[in-house]
Design an enzyme around this catalytic site. Structure first.
Site, short mmCIF file in Angstrom:
data_model
loop_
_atom_site.label_atom_id
_atom_site.label_comp_id
_atom_site.label_asym_id
_atom_site.label_seq_id
_atom_site.Cartn_x
_atom_site.Cartn_y
_atom_site.Cartn_z
CE1 TYR A 124 -28.75 40.14 31.74
CE2 TYR A 124 -27.69 41.59 33.33
CZ TYR A 124 -28.74 40.76 32.98
OH TYR A 124 -29.77 40.54 33.85
CD GLN A 186 -33.08 33.89 33.17
OE1 GLN A 186 -32.31 33.52 34.06
NE2 GLN A 186 -34.19 34.59 33.43
CG ASN A 209 -27.68 39.62 39.99
OD1 ASN A 209 -27.00 38.82 39.32
ND2 ASN A 209 -29.00 39.51 40.07
CD GLN A 255 -21.07 54.18 42.59
OE1 GLN A 255 -20.94 53.02 42.27
NE2 GLN A 255 -21.58 55.09 41.77
CG HIS A 258 -25.32 51.53 41.69
ND1 HIS A 258 -25.92 51.36 40.47
CD2 HIS A 258 -24.36 52.48 41.50
CE1 HIS A 258 -25.35 52.17 39.59
NE2 HIS A 258 -24.42 52.87 40.20
CD GLU A 322 -17.47 49.65 39.86
OE1 GLU A 322 -18.10 49.49 38.81
OE2 GLU A 322 -18.00 49.63 40.99
CG HIS A 323 -16.92 53.91 40.53
ND1 HIS A 323 -17.79 52.90 40.84
CD2 HIS A 323 -17.14 54.22 39.24
CE1 HIS A 323 -18.52 52.59 39.77
NE2 HIS A 323 -18.13 53.39 38.78
CG ASP A 356 -21.89 56.15 37.38
OD1 ASP A 356 -20.98 55.35 37.12
OD2 ASP A 356 -22.49 56.18 38.48
CD GLU A 410 12.04 25.02 21.96
OE1 GLU A 410 11.96 25.92 22.81
OE2 GLU A 410 11.18 24.85 21.06
CG HIS A 415 9.19 23.49 14.85
ND1 HIS A 415 8.40 22.41 15.12
CD2 HIS A 415 8.51 24.58 15.32
CE1 HIS A 415 7.30 22.80 15.72
NE2 HIS A 415 7.34 24.14 15.84
#
Length: 427
Positions: A124, A186, A209, A255, A258, A322-323, A356, A410, A415
């Site tokens: 994406y 979507q 987003n 940043q 953005h 994040e950064h 980046d 068990e 088994h």
């Protein structure tokens, strides 16, 4: 930027909150769109594309003609820059390949691990005010190195039904197999369920987003993996008087531009440094084409004056940026003691922009504190590990009794029987 001096630890949680909506605020909208796409496929996607992107599309698939035209619309200088970045990203991610791990855990018991590519991945790529073609490099390049067979890409069209030519050029250059003019919730739903046009994928990658972030999280409920819940971009800088105030301000603004929901934080033990950076921000922001966006983001951002390095590192690890830029004289202390960060940039001449675009590291990173438990995208993100084992006569004789005893303890008789039958055959 809001300036906070010597905050008490009890207030850190509130101080470090991100300016994002919670999943519950968005989940109802995402679920509605997901259900419609699941039921109505392309029709639902077409309707939501018209609603959100203001364009009625008959076909989502980007044609060969559009790809050929896009290549002619990208300047040679930009193509060369993309090529340089691609080579560095290829080098760094190719170096992440690992050999098969094989070991005889005991005589006759051979175990090994191999990594296999995820066959179908979906990328994406946000569009809108900043078409992030650089993210294609960060995702498609390692996908190709990993050996993914099907690499599809979804990105929102503009109001003329077009995709930015640099996005198309970069996608084609990096080996993307199909490109679709679909964005937002979507797009994530289309890749989750598959439609007549858009293939279903096994894992979805890419930033977006808050709505895209929640959509990716909802996709996991339907058996689709995601890279991470990556949302609005963020940056934390720790700096002292050894830092260049103009450089620090430019990093914070890089940043902030953005999006309005981005967040930047400056932590320092020097009030002089904080004040100097604040003045630089006021100066530099005036000339930015995305000034209005940066100003909104700056409202969510903070200058934090802290007592000492030990408290500073605790606060940074609590935030989990994040950064993360380290621009201090005692950089080794911060590097060694940072445990929660997506990607780290060290020194006056290492701008976050390098990561980046072109240094080679990946810029698809965990946000919103997820750096505490998630890694950024890397080669392994596009692969999965498979284990193998082969046991011979000697091996089953050596390990068999232990398996029988454990299975019996068990209460799993079948088994135990699976081993007992084999042991008896060797008597």
């Amino acid at each position: 930027m809001q300036k906070i001096s010597y905050p008490n630890r009890e207030k850190w949680e509130e101080l470090l909150k991100r300016p994002t909506q919670s999943v519950s605020d968005i989940e109802e909208t995402v679920n509605t769109i997901f259900e419609e796409v699941k039921t109505d496929g392309d029709t639902a996607i077409r309707n939501y594309t018209k609603k959100f992107d203001k364009i009625q599309l008959e076909s989502f698939l980007v044609s060969k003609e559009e790809l050929e035209k896009a290549s002619t619309e990208v300047s040679e200088e930009l193509k060369q820059a993309i090529s340089l970045a691609k080579k560095n990203i290829e080098r760094f991610h190719t170096a992440q390949k690992t050999e098969k791990v094989a070991l005889e855990t005991m005589p006759g018991v051979l175990c090994w691990q191999e990594k296999k590519p995820i066959q179908k991945v979906g990328l994406y790529i946000p569009g809108g005010t900043a078409p992030l073609f650089s993210t294609i490099l960060m995702l498609a390049v390692p996908a190709k190195i990993a050996g993914c067979k099907e690499i599809i890409l979804c990105t929102p069209p503009d109001q003329k039904g077009k995709i930015n030519p640099t996005i198309l050029y970069t996608a084609q250059l990096c080996g993307v197999t199909q490109i679709f003019k679909v964005g937002g919730i979507q797009a994530i739903a289309g890749m989750t369920f598959g439609t007549n046009t858009i293939p279903k994928v096994y894992k979805i990658f890419g930033p977006g987003n808050q709505y895209v972030t929640v959509a990716k999280q909802i996709a996991t409920k339907y058996g689709v993996a995601i890279d991470m819940p990556a949302g609005p971009s963020e940056l934390l800088v720790v700096a002292d008087d050894s830092a260049n105030t103009a450089f620090v301000a430019s990093d914070l603004l890089s940043q902030a531009e953005h999006g309005i929901d981005s967040q930047v934080i400056l932590v320092s033990t020097s009030e002089k440094l904080l004040d100097g950076v604040a003045a630089e921000i006021e100066n530099q922001i005036q000339s930015l084409p995305r000034k209005a966006i940066a100003e909104k983001a700056i409202e969510n951002s903070k200058l934090i004056l802290i007592d000492n390095d030990e408290k500073a590192i605790d606060l940074i690890n609590e935030y989990g940026p994040e950064h993360y830029i380290v621009c201090v004289e005692n950089e080794e202390f911060y590097i060694e003691n940072t445990v929660n960060a997506g990607s780290v940039f060290i020194g006056n001449y290492t701008p976050e922009s390098a990561g980046d675009y072109a240094s080679g590291t990946n810029h698809t990173l965990p946000t919103n504190g997820y750096a505490k438990q998630y890694s950024g995208v890397n080669l392994d993100s596009f692969m999965k590990s498979m284990t193998f084992q082969k046991i011979n006569h000697e091996g089953i004789l050596g390990i068999g009794n232990a398996i029988e005893l454990m299975a019996e303890a068990e209460g799993l008789q079948a088994h135990k029987n699976a081993v007992t039958l084999r042991l008896k055959s060797l008597e």
